[in-house]
Scaffold this motif. Structure first.
Motif, PDB file in Angstrom:
ATOM      1  N   ARG A  24       0.835  -1.210   0.000  1.00 17.47           N
ATOM      2  CA  ARG A  24       0.000   0.000   0.000  1.00 17.47           C
ATOM      3  C   ARG A  24       0.868   1.259   0.000  1.00 17.47           C
ATOM      4  N   LEU A  25       1.924   1.249   0.798  1.00 14.36           N
ATOM      5  CA  LEU A  25       2.831   2.392   0.859  1.00 14.36           C
ATOM      6  C   LEU A  25       3.483   2.644  -0.496  1.00 14.36           C
ATOM      7  N   GLY A  88      -5.242   9.469  -8.439  1.00 17.93           N
ATOM      8  CA  GLY A  88      -6.331   8.769  -7.754  1.00 17.93           C
ATOM      9  C   GLY A  88      -6.631   7.425  -8.376  1.00 17.93           C
ATOM     10  N   ALA A  89      -6.578   7.348  -9.703  1.00 15.69           N
ATOM     11  CA  ALA A  89      -6.821   6.069 -10.378  1.00 15.69           C
ATOM     12  C   ALA A  89      -5.742   5.058 -10.016  1.00 15.69           C
ATOM     13  N   PHE A  95      -4.916  -0.058  -4.213  1.00 16.27           N
ATOM     14  CA  PHE A  95      -5.628  -0.536  -3.025  1.00 16.27           C
ATOM     15  C   PHE A  95      -6.510  -1.728  -3.353  1.00 16.27           C
ATOM     16  N   LEU A  96      -7.173  -1.684  -4.512  1.00 11.75           N
ATOM     17  CA  LEU A  96      -8.017  -2.810  -4.906  1.00 11.75           C
ATOM     18  C   LEU A  96      -7.189  -4.059  -5.177  1.00 11.75           C
ATOM     19  N   LEU A  97      -6.039  -3.888  -5.798  1.00 13.04           N
ATOM     20  CA  LEU A  97      -5.185  -5.036  -6.064  1.00 13.04           C
ATOM     21  C   LEU A  97      -4.614  -5.633  -4.783  1.00 13.04           C
ATOM     22  N   ALA A 100      -7.399  -7.520  -3.189  1.00 15.51           N
ATOM     23  CA  ALA A 100      -7.697  -8.767  -3.896  1.00 15.51           C
ATOM     24  C   ALA A 100      -6.647  -9.835  -3.586  1.00 15.51           C
ATOM     25  N   VAL A 101      -5.413  -9.439  -3.472  1.00 18.19           N
ATOM     26  CA  VAL A 101      -4.347 -10.397  -3.178  1.00 18.19           C
ATOM     27  C   VAL A 101      -4.449 -10.890  -1.734  1.00 18.19           C
ATOM     28  N   ARG A 102      -4.849 -10.014  -0.829  1.00 17.23           N
ATOM     29  CA  ARG A 102      -4.939 -10.402   0.580  1.00 17.23           C
ATOM     30  C   ARG A 102      -6.157 -11.258   0.879  1.00 17.23           C
ATOM     31  N   ALA A 103      -7.166 -11.235   0.001  1.00 17.86           N
ATOM     32  CA  ALA A 103      -8.398 -11.991   0.259  1.00 17.86           C
ATOM     33  C   ALA A 103      -8.080 -13.494   0.297  1.00 17.86           C
TER      34      ALA A 103
END
Length: 108
Positions: A24-25, A88-89, A95-97, A100-103
């Motif tokens: 994330r960072l 922002g995109a 963040f979405l990726l 998704a990887v952490r799910a």
């Protein structure tokens, strides 16, 4: 001794939670860099367009002056919106990726 300490620190980053935090960072850093590059690029292009228009106006018959504020104020607004959308995109995609990887994955 130093090698063992480095290996321990790297091993900690391989755990899911610290790895996600680092990811994330890095996505945030990438978004900030892109924001800065896009903002600067839009202003540079507008500045070059103003210089070309001022040059044409100076050699026109009769010569007149171009108003810099009339060119650059809209460019600053355009740069702000374009850079914010780009950064922002990238941040949103990151963040979405990461999410998704952490799910947890269900294997059947």
């Amino acid at each position: 001794m130093l090698t063992a300490a480095v290996r321990r620190r790297v091993a900690v980053l391989r755990q899911p939670r610290p790895a996600a935090r680092l990811a994330r960072l890095l996505w945030i850093a990438w978004a900030i860099i892109v924001w800065n590059v896009v903002f600067d690029h839009v202003l540079v292009v507008a500045g070059r367009e103003f210089i070309a228009a001022a040059n044409r106006a100076a050699f026109a018959v009769p010569p007149h002056y171009e108003n810099m504020d009339a060119w650059m104020r809209p460019a600053v607004t355009r740069a702000l919106w374009t850079a914010t959308a780009s950064g922002g995109a990238i941040a949103l995609a990151g963040f979405l990726l990461v999410r998704a990887v952490r799910a947890p994955r269900v294997v059947r």
